[in-house]
Scaffold this motif. Structure first.
Motif, PDB file in Angstrom:
ATOM      1  N   GLY A 165      34.070  47.510  49.006  1.00 47.38           N
ATOM      2  CA  GLY A 165      35.006  48.414  49.676  1.00 47.38           C
ATOM      3  C   GLY A 165      36.452  48.048  49.427  1.00 47.38           C
ATOM      4  N   LEU A 166      36.706  47.293  48.393  1.00 42.87           N
ATOM      5  CA  LEU A 166      38.070  46.895  48.050  1.00 42.87           C
ATOM      6  C   LEU A 166      38.816  48.050  47.398  1.00 42.87           C
ATOM      7  CD1 LEU A 166      37.137  43.406  46.588  1.00 42.87           C
ATOM      8  CD2 LEU A 166      38.565  43.764  48.603  1.00 42.87           C
ATOM      9  N   PRO A 167      40.094  48.229  47.736  1.00 42.51           N
ATOM     10  CA  PRO A 167      40.871  49.318  47.140  1.00 42.51           C
ATOM     11  C   PRO A 167      41.182  49.045  45.673  1.00 42.51           C
ATOM     12  CG  PRO A 167      42.275  47.927  48.507  1.00 42.51           C
ATOM     13  CD  PRO A 167      40.867  47.447  48.725  1.00 42.51           C
ATOM     14  N   LEU A 168      41.313  50.104  44.908  1.00 43.64           N
ATOM     15  CA  LEU A 168      41.574  49.987  43.480  1.00 43.64           C
ATOM     16  C   LEU A 168      43.076  50.033  43.188  1.00 43.64           C
ATOM     17  CD1 LEU A 168      38.762  52.310  42.074  1.00 43.64           C
ATOM     18  CD2 LEU A 168      38.650  49.874  42.678  1.00 43.64           C
ATOM     19  N   GLU A 169      43.476  49.305  42.155  1.00 38.21           N
ATOM     20  CA  GLU A 169      44.880  49.212  41.726  1.00 38.21           C
ATOM     21  C   GLU A 169      45.802  48.942  42.918  1.00 38.21           C
ATOM     22  OE1 GLU A 169      46.091  52.419  39.203  1.00 38.21           O
ATOM     23  OE2 GLU A 169      44.816  51.693  37.567  1.00 38.21           O
ATOM     24  N   TYR A 170      45.412  47.964  43.724  1.00 33.47           N
ATOM     25  CA  TYR A 170      46.092  47.695  44.995  1.00 33.47           C
ATOM     26  C   TYR A 170      46.740  46.316  45.051  1.00 33.47           C
ATOM     27  CZ  TYR A 170      46.631  47.454  50.110  1.00 33.47           C
ATOM     28  OH  TYR A 170      47.137  47.333  51.389  1.00 33.47           O
ATOM     29  N   PHE A 171      46.171  45.359  44.348  1.00 34.04           N
ATOM     30  CA  PHE A 171      46.575  43.968  44.530  1.00 34.04           C
ATOM     31  C   PHE A 171      47.581  43.518  43.471  1.00 34.04           C
ATOM     32  CE2 PHE A 171      42.418  44.383  46.484  1.00 34.04           C
ATOM     33  CZ  PHE A 171      42.656  43.837  47.740  1.00 34.04           C
ATOM     34  N   ASP A 172      48.539  42.724  43.936  1.00 30.36           N
ATOM     35  CA  ASP A 172      49.504  42.113  43.022  1.00 30.36           C
ATOM     36  C   ASP A 172      48.897  40.906  42.316  1.00 30.36           C
ATOM     37  OD1 ASP A 172      52.027  43.637  43.870  1.00 30.36           O
ATOM     38  OD2 ASP A 172      51.356  42.776  45.787  1.00 30.36           O
ATOM     39  N   ILE A 173      48.049  40.182  43.034  1.00 30.33           N
ATOM     40  CA  ILE A 173      47.436  38.961  42.515  1.00 30.33           C
ATOM     41  C   ILE A 173      45.967  38.901  42.932  1.00 30.33           C
ATOM     42  CG2 ILE A 173      47.434  36.435  42.610  1.00 30.33           C
ATOM     43  CD1 ILE A 173      50.429  36.572  43.269  1.00 30.33           C
ATOM     44  N   VAL A 174      45.113  38.620  41.966  1.00 32.88           N
ATOM     45  CA  VAL A 174      43.714  38.271  42.243  1.00 32.88           C
ATOM     46  C   VAL A 174      43.497  36.884  41.648  1.00 32.88           C
ATOM     47  CG1 VAL A 174      41.284  38.845  41.912  1.00 32.88           C
ATOM     48  CG2 VAL A 174      42.975  40.684  42.140  1.00 32.88           C
ATOM     49  N   TYR A 175      42.799  36.027  42.377  1.00 33.89           N
ATOM     50  CA  TYR A 175      42.527  34.698  41.839  1.00 33.89           C
ATOM     51  C   TYR A 175      41.138  34.248  42.266  1.00 33.89           C
ATOM     52  CZ  TYR A 175      43.498  32.838  46.503  1.00 33.89           C
ATOM     53  OH  TYR A 175      43.447  32.581  47.855  1.00 33.89           O
ATOM     54  N   SER A 176      40.656  33.206  41.599  1.00 37.90           N
ATOM     55  CA  SER A 176      39.353  32.625  41.927  1.00 37.90           C
ATOM     56  C   SER A 176      39.428  31.143  41.593  1.00 37.90           C
ATOM     57  CB  SER A 176      38.243  33.295  41.112  1.00 37.90           C
ATOM     58  OG  SER A 176      36.974  32.746  41.430  1.00 37.90           O
ATOM     59  N   ILE A 177      39.306  30.294  42.626  1.00 36.69           N
ATOM     60  CA  ILE A 177      39.412  28.852  42.447  1.00 36.69           C
ATOM     61  C   ILE A 177      38.017  28.225  42.477  1.00 36.69           C
ATOM     62  CG2 ILE A 177      40.463  26.725  43.303  1.00 36.69           C
ATOM     63  CD1 ILE A 177      42.444  28.889  42.258  1.00 36.69           C
ATOM     64  N   TYR A 178      37.565  27.815  41.317  1.00 40.11           N
ATOM     65  CA  TYR A 178      36.256  27.174  41.158  1.00 40.11           C
ATOM     66  C   TYR A 178      35.124  28.025  41.737  1.00 40.11           C
ATOM     67  CZ  TYR A 178      36.057  22.680  38.803  1.00 40.11           C
ATOM     68  OH  TYR A 178      35.986  21.702  37.831  1.00 40.11           O
ATOM     69  N   ALA A 179      35.175  29.317  41.463  1.00 41.33           N
ATOM     70  CA  ALA A 179      34.129  30.211  41.976  1.00 41.33           C
ATOM     71  C   ALA A 179      33.624  31.198  40.931  1.00 41.33           C
ATOM     72  CB  ALA A 179      34.638  30.977  43.198  1.00 41.33           C
ATOM     73  N   LEU A 180      34.468  31.611  39.994  1.00 34.36           N
ATOM     74  CA  LEU A 180      34.098  32.686  39.070  1.00 34.36           C
ATOM     75  C   LEU A 180      32.839  32.354  38.267  1.00 34.36           C
ATOM     76  CD1 LEU A 180      35.083  35.469  37.936  1.00 34.36           C
ATOM     77  CD2 LEU A 180      36.072  34.167  36.038  1.00 34.36           C
ATOM     78  N   GLY A 181      32.640  31.078  37.937  1.00 29.77           N
ATOM     79  CA  GLY A 181      31.487  30.688  37.135  1.00 29.77           C
ATOM     80  C   GLY A 181      30.150  30.902  37.818  1.00 29.77           C
ATOM     81  N   TRP A 182      30.167  31.181  39.136  1.00 31.91           N
ATOM     82  CA  TRP A 182      28.927  31.483  39.844  1.00 31.91           C
ATOM     83  C   TRP A 182      28.402  32.888  39.544  1.00 31.91           C
ATOM     84  CZ3 TRP A 182      25.891  28.185  42.449  1.00 31.91           C
ATOM     85  CH2 TRP A 182      26.433  26.966  42.852  1.00 31.91           C
ATOM     86  N   THR A 183      29.230  33.738  38.954  1.00 31.60           N
ATOM     87  CA  THR A 183      28.785  35.114  38.746  1.00 31.60           C
ATOM     88  C   THR A 183      27.577  35.170  37.816  1.00 31.60           C
ATOM     89  OG1 THR A 183      29.432  37.340  38.029  1.00 31.60           O
ATOM     90  CG2 THR A 183      30.387  35.506  36.811  1.00 31.60           C
ATOM     91  N   VAL A 184      26.654  36.080  38.128  1.00 30.81           N
ATOM     92  CA  VAL A 184      25.494  36.286  37.261  1.00 30.81           C
ATOM     93  C   VAL A 184      25.785  37.354  36.214  1.00 30.81           C
ATOM     94  CG1 VAL A 184      23.887  35.570  39.074  1.00 30.81           C
ATOM     95  CG2 VAL A 184      24.450  37.997  38.823  1.00 30.81           C
TER      96      VAL A 184
END
Length: 251
Positions: free
Chosen positions: A103-122
């Motif tokens: 439910g996150l809005p599109l083209e809304y965020f100035d910054i997206v980040y992921s600290i030691y988490a992205l590698g968990w994606t399948v």
């Protein structure tokens, strides 16, 4: 994904406040040294794999206008809500896998980040496609993760040995979690090329190693100084979403 969620629910407390901004990961330069984000005052921020919320707390204390977070773990989201309840910034948290848009809005965020988490994606391609869609044109995406060469080395018989192929990618049980969760091994080039395929512009890739003055701990530790003298433990990537309107004006 179900197996990993169960693993995180059992181990969430062990990771409370660990590997959070301004730190990017073991033996790595910090945000206070790198200044990758730039000014964050008034920015709308999204944390992918927000964990216990400590990175969002750092952003809120730095003047971010809105703090949004996504995490697979129920316990992590509950902890983050408690930690961030007194923030002046608006806080919105979702319990959700990063491979889905909860439910996150599109083209809304100035910054997206992921600290030691992205590698968990399948599904790295799907996750990066979602992240791209969340960002405003010209928005910044920064992530850190364990360097993919790091867990290829194992300490045994008083020396480090290359026990796994760096070149073979795919899901495997994670030794650091005593094989209770599954991590997808991906080469560094796979992260970079998938970002490019998702229409990100790569600004910087960092895998510098920062070592302590003395080496005292057990070299068999997962993140040991001895191993860090041989290979990086952490890599960091900064990318931006192409601003098509800016390109059109310039042409």
């Amino acid at each position: 994904m179900r197996l990993n969620k169960e693993g995180w629910e059992k181990s969430a407390e062990r990771f409370y406040g660990r590997t959070a901004l301004p730190e990017y990961g073991p033996f790595s330069l910090s945000e206070e040294q790198l200044h990758l984000f730039g000014p964050i005052t008034g920015k709308k921020i999204l944390d992918i794999g927000c964990g216990s919320g400590h990175s969002l707390q750092y952003m809120g204390n730095g003047g971010a206008q809105e703090l949004w977070g996504v995490d697979l773990s129920t316990k992590q989201i509950e902890t983050a809500k408690k930690l961030l309840h007194s923030q002046e910034s608006k806080v919105t948290l979702f319990e959700s896998p990063m491979e889905e848009n909860p439910g996150l809005p599109l083209e809304y965020f100035d910054i997206v980040y992921s600290i030691y988490a992205l590698g968990w994606t399948v599904d790295l391609q799907k996750t990066l496609s979602h992240i791209h869609s969340y960002l405003k044109p010209g928005g910044i995406f920064i992530f850190s993760w364990e360097h993919p060469i790091h867990d290829r080395l194992t300490y045994e018989n008083s020396s480090f040995t290359l026990k796994k192929s760096y070149n073979i990618e795919g899901p495997e049980y994670n030794e650091a979690w005593h094989s209770n969760v599954v991590i997808h091994h991906r080469k560094l080039s796979t992260y970079i090329n998938t970002l490019i395929e998702a229409n990100f512009i790569i600004e910087k890739v960092i895998d510098d190693v920062v070592l302590p003055a003395t080496i005292t701990e057990d070299p068999s530790k997962w993140y040991s100084t001895q191993k860090a003298t041989l290979v990086p433990a952490t890599f960091i990537v900064k990318a931006t979403k192409r601003d098509i309107s800016h390109c059109l004006i310039n042409t």
